[in-house]
Each structure stands twice: as C-alpha cells, then as structure tokens.
Design an enzyme around this catalytic site. Structure first.
Site, PDB file in Angstrom:
ATOM      1  N   TYR A  20     -23.118 -71.048  32.070  1.00  0.00           N
ATOM      2  CA  TYR A  20     -24.260 -71.707  31.415  1.00  0.00           C
ATOM      3  C   TYR A  20     -24.410 -73.143  31.905  1.00  0.00           C
ATOM      4  CZ  TYR A  20     -27.267 -73.514  27.704  1.00  0.00           C
ATOM      5  OH  TYR A  20     -28.296 -74.095  27.008  1.00  0.00           O
ATOM      6  N   SER A  57     -30.306 -78.726  29.854  1.00  0.00           N
ATOM      7  CA  SER A  57     -29.423 -78.949  28.703  1.00  0.00           C
ATOM      8  C   SER A  57     -28.561 -80.175  28.943  1.00  0.00           C
ATOM      9  CB  SER A  57     -28.509 -77.731  28.505  1.00  0.00           C
ATOM     10  OG  SER A  57     -27.490 -78.033  27.554  1.00  0.00           O
TER      11      SER A  57
HETATM   12  N1  LIG Z   1     -30.322 -74.602  21.064  1.00  0.00           N
HETATM   13  C1  LIG Z   1     -29.772 -75.558  21.763  1.00  0.00           C
HETATM   14  O1  LIG Z   1     -29.003 -76.354  21.215  1.00  0.00           O
HETATM   15  C2  LIG Z   1     -30.110 -75.738  23.233  1.00  0.00           C
HETATM   16  C3  LIG Z   1     -29.656 -76.900  23.860  1.00  0.00           C
HETATM   17  C4  LIG Z   1     -29.969 -77.095  25.200  1.00  0.00           C
HETATM   18  C5  LIG Z   1     -30.734 -76.170  25.867  1.00  0.00           C
HETATM   19  N2  LIG Z   1     -31.155 -75.036  25.241  1.00  0.00           N
HETATM   20  C6  LIG Z   1     -31.992 -74.082  26.010  1.00  0.00           C
HETATM   21  O2  LIG Z   1     -33.155 -73.789  25.272  1.00  0.00           O
HETATM   22  C7  LIG Z   1     -33.647 -72.510  25.674  1.00  0.00           C
HETATM   23  C8  LIG Z   1     -33.906 -71.683  24.428  1.00  0.00           C
HETATM   24  O3  LIG Z   1     -32.659 -71.377  23.820  1.00  0.00           O
HETATM   25  P1  LIG Z   1     -32.411 -71.396  22.250  1.00  0.00           P
HETATM   26  O4  LIG Z   1     -31.303 -72.290  21.974  1.00  0.00           O
HETATM   27  O5  LIG Z   1     -33.699 -71.576  21.543  1.00  0.00           O
HETATM   28  O6  LIG Z   1     -31.819 -69.927  22.052  1.00  0.00           O
HETATM   29  P2  LIG Z   1     -32.468 -68.566  21.561  1.00  0.00           P
HETATM   30  O7  LIG Z   1     -32.989 -68.710  20.184  1.00  0.00           O
HETATM   31  O8  LIG Z   1     -31.458 -67.530  21.846  1.00  0.00           O
HETATM   32  O9  LIG Z   1     -33.724 -68.395  22.536  1.00  0.00           O
HETATM   33  C9  LIG Z   1     -33.633 -67.832  23.804  1.00  0.00           C
HETATM   34  C10 LIG Z   1     -34.846 -66.974  24.006  1.00  0.00           C
HETATM   35  O10 LIG Z   1     -34.836 -66.435  25.328  1.00  0.00           O
HETATM   36  C11 LIG Z   1     -35.322 -65.103  25.268  1.00  0.00           C
HETATM   37  N3  LIG Z   1     -34.767 -64.353  26.375  1.00  0.00           N
HETATM   38  C12 LIG Z   1     -33.459 -64.108  26.657  1.00  0.00           C
HETATM   39  N4  LIG Z   1     -33.345 -63.319  27.725  1.00  0.00           N
HETATM   40  C13 LIG Z   1     -34.615 -63.056  28.149  1.00  0.00           C
HETATM   41  C14 LIG Z   1     -35.154 -62.292  29.188  1.00  0.00           C
HETATM   42  N5  LIG Z   1     -34.376 -61.596  30.028  1.00  0.00           N
HETATM   43  N6  LIG Z   1     -36.506 -62.241  29.330  1.00  0.00           N
HETATM   44  C15 LIG Z   1     -37.311 -62.901  28.470  1.00  0.00           C
HETATM   45  N7  LIG Z   1     -36.861 -63.641  27.458  1.00  0.00           N
HETATM   46  C16 LIG Z   1     -35.522 -63.716  27.293  1.00  0.00           C
HETATM   47  C17 LIG Z   1     -34.855 -64.575  23.913  1.00  0.00           C
HETATM   48  O11 LIG Z   1     -35.734 -63.597  23.377  1.00  0.00           O
HETATM   49  P3  LIG Z   1     -35.470 -61.982  23.516  1.00  0.00           P
HETATM   50  O12 LIG Z   1     -34.082 -61.724  23.015  1.00  0.00           O
HETATM   51  O13 LIG Z   1     -36.565 -61.391  22.705  1.00  0.00           O
HETATM   52  O14 LIG Z   1     -35.640 -61.689  24.984  1.00  0.00           O
HETATM   53  C18 LIG Z   1     -34.905 -65.823  23.026  1.00  0.00           C
HETATM   54  O15 LIG Z   1     -36.136 -65.911  22.324  1.00  0.00           O
HETATM   55  C19 LIG Z   1     -32.589 -71.909  26.577  1.00  0.00           C
HETATM   56  O16 LIG Z   1     -32.961 -72.072  27.932  1.00  0.00           O
HETATM   57  C20 LIG Z   1     -31.356 -72.737  26.265  1.00  0.00           C
HETATM   58  O17 LIG Z   1     -30.444 -72.751  27.317  1.00  0.00           O
HETATM   59  C21 LIG Z   1     -30.856 -74.798  23.939  1.00  0.00           C
END
Ligand SMILES: NC(=O)c1ccc[n+]([C@@H]2O[C@H](COP(=O)([O-])OP(=O)(O)OC[C@H]3O[C@@H](n4cnc5c(N)ncnc54)[C@H](OP(=O)(O)O)[C@@H]3O)[C@@H](O)[C@H]2O)c1
Length: 271
Positions: free
Chosen positions: A168, A154
């Site tokens: 985080y 990130s």
């Molecule tokens: N969105 C942003 O702006 C952003 C920016 C930088 C980095 N990121 C990174 O991108 C990645 C995806 O995040 P997102 O923003 O797309 O958020 P998100 O929609 O909340 O996606 C996170 C996913 O991780 C899964 N997850 C959580 N705990 C888990 C576990 N114990 N085992 C298996 N799966 C698990 C969740 O599904 P379930 O609830 O079904 O398990 C969910 O589908 C993350 O690593 C985040 O840190 C996001």
C-alpha cells in the site's frame, strides 16, 4: 452567485469518482454534488453506488449523482467502465481516481499475491483508466477551465511508515510520482493533475482502526491536530482543485492530514 460561490463552483461539470459509495470517495462526491456537478459514482458494488447516488440526490443540492458497477482491477473492467461513462456523457471535466485497496501483514508473512492485488488497483488501474479517459477529459478542456484529475495518494506515500501495509505505501508513493509525471505532460492538454495525501479518515479501509468512537479517538489523539479527517476536509479540497479556484494548480500532492506529514519526533537542541 456571489464571488466566493462562483470561484468554488463546479456547476455544470461532469465528474467520475471511482470507489465513491464509501469513505473518502463519497466525501469527494458529496462536495462535487453540493457544488453543482453531475457526479458518476462507480465501484464493484453497483447496488451500493446506486444507493449512495440516491442519498446524494436527496440532499437537495445543486448537482446530481448516478451510480453503477465498475471494476478498475482489470483491463476488461476499465474498458467496460469507459464504455459506461461514454454512454452517459460525451465529455468529462473531472476524474477522481479514488478506488483503492490495502493489505496488512507481517513482513515475514506478506503474501505474494497481496502485493500485485494492491498495486493493480491503486496504480495500474489508476494509470490505465486515466489514459483511456483522456479524449473525454480533453474534449471541453481549455486554458481558462482545464479538466481536472485528482488522484488518491496518502500520507503513507510520503512518510516512511508501513504498519504492515508494504504494498500500500509503495503504491501511494507511486501515485504521488505518477501525479507529478502526468502533471508535467498534461499542461499542454489543458488538464491539471493533483493528488490528495490524506491522513486518517473513517472508511471501510480504516474500519479496523477507526470504526468505534474509542478507536477513532485513539487515532485522533496521535494526530498533531488532535482529530481525524472529516467530510468537509475532503469536500473542500475537492471543490478547490476542481473549480476556478484551483485551475492554476497542478502537480501538487496536497496533505490533508492534520499535520502528520510534517510531524516528526526529532529534537535538535531541546528535550
Ligand atoms: N481512509 C483513509 O484514512 C485514507 C487515507 C489516505 C488515503 N486513502 C485513500 O482513499 C481512497 C479511498 O479509500 P477509503 O479509505 O475511503 O476506503 P474504502 O471505504 O474502502 O473505499 C475504497 C473504495 O474503492 C472501491 N474499490 C475497491 N476496489 C475496486 C475496484 N477493483 N474497482 C472499483 N472500485 C474499487 C471500493 O468499492 P467496492 O468494494 O464496491 O469496489 C470502495 O468504495 C483509497 O485510494 C485510499 O488508499 C484513504
């Protein structure tokens, strides 16, 4: 197939994308399915993974998707996920370690348990899942077509900004460093290891700040490029790193952030 289509193709490859029923994981999975890969989608909500896989299969793209439940927050959960992957394929060309969680609180009130919870999924789970899947990743990996690992870092792991998400930001800095460490070791195993360092994208994790158009516009107005991230930004970067186009790239922390990681408020000589 034309030169460019072939260069960025992932046709015939098998990929695992954790946490791909929502947000950035779904964007990566979309790119891979469009590029011709068979994509396994796994997170705790197995029903949601199956539903998203069905939606991706309905795109009429060159690849396919299948969804199932998995939990990367425990040793048992990782072992079960590896067994599930093995039952579906004997080789894995692409691993996208996308599953992640966050927690925000005032410094004075930051819960002890929230620190461990976040580090556990974002770093511990990522490391052990990768380690357990190495034999499958190495199986068909070659000099000309190495296996690919893409970790989700990130911009918050690069820039010192926490917004209350202390564990985080620490976890994402750890992901970046682990990415470089594993990349330095995995060359001889014929596996590339890179990380995305995204800026703001709409997802469940960022819904508190991006769910409505008004909120998203507010976040976009503070981004140097004037917008938040889109599906194509993640799909394109995923295809680049996972296709022939990216086969010589390893150890990179790729900013996909509209310039946030190079933006600062400092001026040396001008107001
Ligand atoms: N969105 C942003 O702006 C952003 C920016 C930088 C980095 N990121 C990174 O991108 C990645 C995806 O995040 P997102 O923003 O797309 O958020 P998100 O929609 O909340 O996606 C996170 C996913 O991780 C899964 N997850 C959580 N705990 C888990 C576990 N114990 N085992 C298996 N799966 C698990 C969740 O599904 P379930 O609830 O079904 O398990 C969910 O589908 C993350 O690593 C985040 O840190 C996001």
């Amino acid at each position: 197939m034309g030169y460019v289509d072939d260069l960025f193709s992932v046709k015939g490859k098998v990929a695992l994308v954790t946490g791909a029923a929502t947000g950035i994981g779904r964007m990566a999975a979309t790119g891979l399915v469009q590029g011709g890969a068979r994509v396994l989608i796994a997170s705790r909500k197995g029903d949601a993974c199956e539903a998203v896989a069905a939606e991706l299969n309905a795109l009429g793209a060159a690849g396919s998707a299948e969804g199932f439940a998995a939990d990367v927050s425990t040793e048992e959960g990782i072992a079960a996920l590896v067994e599930e992957v093995k039952s579906r394929t004997d080789t894995l060309h692409i691993l996208v370690n996308n599953a992640g969680v966050s927690w925000g609180a005032k410094l004075e009130e930051f819960p002890y348990a929230a620190w461990a919870k976040v580090l556990n999924v974002n770093v511990t789970g990522l490391f052990h899942l990768t380690r357990e899947l190495l034999p499958m990743l190495e199986k068909d990996a070659s000099i000309d077509d190495p296996a690919r690992i893409v970790n989700l870092g990130s911009v918050m792991g690069t820039q010192p900004m926490a917004d209350g998400a202390y564990s985080y930001t620490a976890s994402k800095a750890a992901v970046h460093h682990l990415t470089r460490t594993l990349a330095s070791e995995f060359g001889e195993r014929r596996i590339t290891v890179n990380a995305f360092a995204p800026g703001p994208f709409q997802s469940r994790m960022t819904a508190f700040a991006t769910a409505t158009d008004e909120q998203a516009a507010d976040v976009a107005s503070r981004n140097p490029s004037g917008r938040i991230g889109r599906v194509d930004d993640i799909a394109g970067s995923t295809l680049y790193l996972c296709s022939r186009a990216g086969s010589y790239v390893t150890g990179a922390i790729l900013p996909i952030d509209g310039g946030e990681s190079v933006h600062h408020g400092l001026r040396l000589f001008k107001e």
